[in-house]
Design a protein around this motif. Structure first.
Motif, PDB file in Angstrom:
ATOM      1  N   GLN A   1      -2.143   5.797   3.136  1.00  0.00           N
ATOM      2  CA  GLN A   1      -1.717   7.191   3.142  1.00  0.00           C
ATOM      3  C   GLN A   1      -0.716   7.446   2.017  1.00  0.00           C
ATOM      4  OE1 GLN A   1       0.511   8.262   6.595  1.00  0.00           O
ATOM      5  NE2 GLN A   1       0.823  10.378   5.934  1.00  0.00           N
ATOM      6  N   MET A   2       0.216   6.536   1.832  1.00  0.00           N
ATOM      7  CA  MET A   2       1.208   6.691   0.771  1.00  0.00           C
ATOM      8  C   MET A   2       0.551   6.663  -0.603  1.00  0.00           C
ATOM      9  SD  MET A   2       4.385   4.420   2.244  1.00  0.00           S
ATOM     10  CE  MET A   2       5.378   4.770   0.785  1.00  0.00           C
ATOM     11  N   ALA A   3      -0.616   6.003  -0.683  1.00  0.00           N
ATOM     12  CA  ALA A   3      -1.355   5.966  -1.952  1.00  0.00           C
ATOM     13  C   ALA A   3      -2.165   7.243  -2.168  1.00  0.00           C
ATOM     14  CB  ALA A   3      -2.272   4.746  -1.981  1.00  0.00           C
ATOM     15  N   GLY A   4      -2.068   8.177  -1.217  1.00  0.00           N
ATOM     16  CA  GLY A   4      -2.742   9.462  -1.378  1.00  0.00           C
ATOM     17  C   GLY A   4      -4.168   9.487  -0.889  1.00  0.00           C
ATOM     18  N   LEU A   5      -4.537   8.525  -0.063  1.00  0.00           N
ATOM     19  CA  LEU A   5      -5.905   8.444   0.430  1.00  0.00           C
ATOM     20  C   LEU A   5      -6.013   9.006   1.843  1.00  0.00           C
ATOM     21  CD1 LEU A   5      -6.750   4.855  -0.822  1.00  0.00           C
ATOM     22  CD2 LEU A   5      -7.627   6.990  -1.769  1.00  0.00           C
TER      23      LEU A   5
ATOM     24  N   GLU B   1      -3.339  -9.959   3.395  1.00  0.00           N
ATOM     25  CA  GLU B   1      -3.192  -8.564   3.822  1.00  0.00           C
ATOM     26  C   GLU B   1      -2.941  -7.668   2.617  1.00  0.00           C
ATOM     27  OE1 GLU B   1       0.106  -5.911   6.185  1.00  0.00           O
ATOM     28  OE2 GLU B   1      -0.063  -8.040   6.679  1.00  0.00           O
ATOM     29  N   LEU B   2      -2.082  -8.112   1.698  1.00  0.00           N
ATOM     30  CA  LEU B   2      -1.793  -7.337   0.498  1.00  0.00           C
ATOM     31  C   LEU B   2      -3.035  -7.195  -0.357  1.00  0.00           C
ATOM     32  CD1 LEU B   2       0.194  -5.912  -1.368  1.00  0.00           C
ATOM     33  CD2 LEU B   2       0.800  -8.165  -2.324  1.00  0.00           C
ATOM     34  N   ASN B   3      -3.789  -8.290  -0.509  1.00  0.00           N
ATOM     35  CA  ASN B   3      -5.012  -8.241  -1.297  1.00  0.00           C
ATOM     36  C   ASN B   3      -6.019  -7.256  -0.703  1.00  0.00           C
ATOM     37  OD1 ASN B   3      -4.047 -10.149  -3.078  1.00  0.00           O
ATOM     38  ND2 ASN B   3      -4.980 -11.885  -1.993  1.00  0.00           N
ATOM     39  N   LEU B   4      -6.106  -7.238   0.634  1.00  0.00           N
ATOM     40  CA  LEU B   4      -7.032  -6.333   1.292  1.00  0.00           C
ATOM     41  C   LEU B   4      -6.630  -4.881   1.056  1.00  0.00           C
ATOM     42  CD1 LEU B   4      -9.467  -5.885   3.102  1.00  0.00           C
ATOM     43  CD2 LEU B   4      -7.960  -6.127   5.094  1.00  0.00           C
ATOM     44  N   ARG B   5      -5.342  -4.584   1.152  1.00  0.00           N
ATOM     45  CA  ARG B   5      -4.868  -3.219   0.906  1.00  0.00           C
ATOM     46  C   ARG B   5      -5.204  -2.779  -0.509  1.00  0.00           C
ATOM     47  NH1 ARG B   5       1.244  -3.645   3.471  1.00  0.00           N
ATOM     48  NH2 ARG B   5       0.602  -4.252   5.583  1.00  0.00           N
ATOM     49  N   GLN B   6      -4.961  -3.646  -1.467  1.00  0.00           N
ATOM     50  CA  GLN B   6      -5.247  -3.312  -2.859  1.00  0.00           C
ATOM     51  C   GLN B   6      -6.739  -3.108  -3.083  1.00  0.00           C
ATOM     52  OE1 GLN B   6      -3.441  -6.673  -4.808  1.00  0.00           O
ATOM     53  NE2 GLN B   6      -1.455  -5.644  -5.032  1.00  0.00           N
ATOM     54  N   LEU B   7      -7.565  -3.954  -2.445  1.00  0.00           N
ATOM     55  CA  LEU B   7      -9.009  -3.847  -2.576  1.00  0.00           C
ATOM     56  C   LEU B   7      -9.506  -2.517  -2.005  1.00  0.00           C
ATOM     57  CD1 LEU B   7     -11.817  -5.057  -3.193  1.00  0.00           C
ATOM     58  CD2 LEU B   7     -11.753  -6.121  -0.920  1.00  0.00           C
ATOM     59  N   VAL B   8      -9.081  -2.196  -0.794  1.00  0.00           N
ATOM     60  CA  VAL B   8      -9.527  -0.964  -0.135  1.00  0.00           C
ATOM     61  C   VAL B   8      -9.090   0.255  -0.948  1.00  0.00           C
ATOM     62  CG1 VAL B   8      -9.270   0.486   1.910  1.00  0.00           C
ATOM     63  CG2 VAL B   8      -9.575  -1.989   2.156  1.00  0.00           C
ATOM     64  N   ALA B   9      -7.807   0.278  -1.360  1.00  0.00           N
ATOM     65  CA  ALA B   9      -7.289   1.421  -2.114  1.00  0.00           C
ATOM     66  C   ALA B   9      -8.018   1.574  -3.447  1.00  0.00           C
ATOM     67  CB  ALA B   9      -5.797   1.255  -2.346  1.00  0.00           C
ATOM     68  N   GLY B  10      -8.262   0.464  -4.132  1.00  0.00           N
ATOM     69  CA  GLY B  10      -8.939   0.517  -5.427  1.00  0.00           C
ATOM     70  C   GLY B  10     -10.350   1.050  -5.314  1.00  0.00           C
TER      71      GLY B  10
ATOM     72  N   ALA C   1     -11.572   3.003  -2.836  1.00  0.00           N
ATOM     73  CA  ALA C   1     -11.556   4.400  -2.399  1.00  0.00           C
ATOM     74  C   ALA C   1     -11.206   5.337  -3.548  1.00  0.00           C
ATOM     75  CB  ALA C   1     -10.573   4.575  -1.249  1.00  0.00           C
ATOM     76  N   ARG C   2     -10.352   4.900  -4.473  1.00  0.00           N
ATOM     77  CA  ARG C   2      -9.953   5.767  -5.595  1.00  0.00           C
ATOM     78  C   ARG C   2     -11.122   6.076  -6.524  1.00  0.00           C
ATOM     79  NH1 ARG C   2      -5.186   2.406  -5.823  1.00  0.00           N
ATOM     80  NH2 ARG C   2      -3.388   3.509  -4.914  1.00  0.00           N
ATOM     81  N   THR C   3     -12.180   5.267  -6.455  1.00  0.00           N
ATOM     82  CA  THR C   3     -13.353   5.531  -7.303  1.00  0.00           C
ATOM     83  C   THR C   3     -14.260   6.594  -6.686  1.00  0.00           C
ATOM     84  OG1 THR C   3     -14.702   3.810  -6.252  1.00  0.00           O
ATOM     85  CG2 THR C   3     -13.291   3.142  -8.096  1.00  0.00           C
ATOM     86  N   GLY C   4     -13.842   7.176  -5.550  1.00  0.00           N
ATOM     87  CA  GLY C   4     -14.626   8.210  -4.895  1.00  0.00           C
ATOM     88  C   GLY C   4     -15.537   7.700  -3.800  1.00  0.00           C
ATOM     89  N   LYS C   5     -15.442   6.419  -3.477  1.00  0.00           N
ATOM     90  CA  LYS C   5     -16.327   5.839  -2.468  1.00  0.00           C
ATOM     91  C   LYS C   5     -15.777   6.054  -1.061  1.00  0.00           C
ATOM     92  CE  LYS C   5     -18.097   2.211  -5.494  1.00  0.00           C
ATOM     93  NZ  LYS C   5     -19.410   2.860  -5.650  1.00  0.00           N
TER      94      LYS C   5
END
Length: 372
Positions: free
Chosen positions: A336-340, A297-306, A308-312
């Motif tokens: 959301q807390m990551a600003g996405l 679950e943690l890996n998935l959160r990091q993957l999704v956030a990473g 999305a931050r590239t503008g995708k």
């Protein structure tokens, strides 16, 4: 050929098998030869002339019908008063024939193949390298519909239905797009911003009831300027894929799949559902969101956030109802807390669906939860 039983995250899994490859061929100022002067040959000749082709018809005078004569009068074709022969293929980009017998069709196809010219024999698919489809003409917007010869009447029926869905002004909007394309390409880099412009263009096109004018053109230029000044930002959409039947997806879910840059899906998502996604979208098979699997679950959160931050624009496609677990809620909160910006599109769970009913009606209400 081995058939895949489940969707994969590689490139080969994006498109289901095609009976024929649909292509759009530029024949402007290209020579095309037609053997025969029948009405069937005249229809093909008129179609090719409309594409800007230089059409030479090989047929003796007694074999030229009224429809072909009309094309001669309109100066759309040139009649050469002689039967077709091997030498006519020289310099031709395409060859069409209306042949009375299979023997003549076989001879024509062999001659065209030997000359390296793509050929079609009308109503004889065994002697064709390509086929003509049923056409919806809003040039420069062109739709071609084929049933691979199985049911031409079905293709015509599909065309009639499509015609009713397209706004009368579609041709004019497409021509307007051609006038602003150079400006868009020079000011917006390929990627999210350029695609965002064309999505706004589509919204304007299909929401308008009139032919576009100068005000619409200026509005498009304003969209370019606005997008230039906006910071690059990605987004995450969590979409419920339902019980696996692509017909049970909500309309909002389909729109999200068709706008995604990257689709992350679990192994409960069917190939039929993925077939509705944008062809250019990257796809990755990931584990389901599971509150009992903390590490994954943690890996998935990091993957999704990473990503999305590239503008995708990232879509997490989850079998069933996307809101069914606490892990999804936790994922939304973390993103959301990551600003996405995060959207949630609910799906149909197994409890909402029974395969025993004769008529399957998807839930019509769609819920969009904004947490950003």
């Amino acid at each position: 050929m081995r058939k895949r039983s489940s969707p994969q995250s590689d490139e080969a899994g994006r498109i289901e098998p095609l009976a024929k490859l649909p292509v759009f061929w530029n024949l402007s100022e290209k020579r095309v030869v037609i053997a025969g002067g029948s009405d069937a040959a005249a229809w093909k000749a008129e179609l090719l002339a409309a594409c800007g082709a230089l059409v030479d018809v090989y047929a003796e005078a007694e074999g030229i019908g009224a429809a072909m004569q009309d094309l001669v009068i309109a100066e759309k074709v040139t009649i050469l008063n002689q039967p077709w022969h091997i030498g006519m293929f020289h310099g031709a980009s395409m060859a069409i024939a209306d042949c009375d017998s299979d023997d003549e069709a076989r001879a024509f196809s062999c001659a065209a193949r030997a000359a390296g010219v793509p050929f079609n024999v009308i109503d004889k698919p065994a002697y064709c390298q390509f086929q003509f489809g049923s056409i919806v003409n809003r040039s420069p917007v062109i739709l071609s519909i084929s049933t691979d010869g199985a049911a031409p009447i079905l293709a015509q029926a599909i065309r009639r239905r499509v015609e009713t869905l397209l706004p009368p002004s579609l041709k004019d909007w497409a021509m307007l797009a051609q006038t602003v394309r150079a400006t868009v390409n020079s000011q917006l880099e390929p990627g999210p911003k350029r695609r965002a412009f064309w999505e706004r263009f589509v919204d304007r096109c299909f929401s308008s009831t009139k032919v576009p004018g100068e005000d619409d053109r200026q509005g498009l230029i304003s969209d370019v300027e606005t997008l230039c000044s906006l910071p690059l930002s990605g987004s995450v959409t969590i979409v419920g894929a339902g019980p696996g039947d692509a017909e049970l997806l909500t309309l909002k879910a389909v729109r999200c799949l068709q706008a995604a840059d990257l689709i992350l899906f679990d192994d409960g998502v069917s190939s039929d559902v993925l077939e509705l996604a944008r062809r250019e979208a990257k796809r990755m098979l990931v584990g389901a969101v599971d509150e009992n699997a903390t590490g994954s679950e943690l890996n998935l959160r990091q993957l999704v956030a990473g990503l999305a931050r590239t503008g995708k624009r990232v879509v997490l496609l989850r079998a069933g109802d996307a809101a069914a677990s606490g892990a999804v809620a936790a994922l939304i909160e973390d993103l959301q807390m990551a600003g996405l910006h995060v959207d949630l599109v609910l799906g149909i769970s197994g409890s909402n669906f029974s395969s025993d009913v004769a008529f399957k009606q998807p839930i019509t209400s769609e819920v969009l939860v904004h947490t950003g």
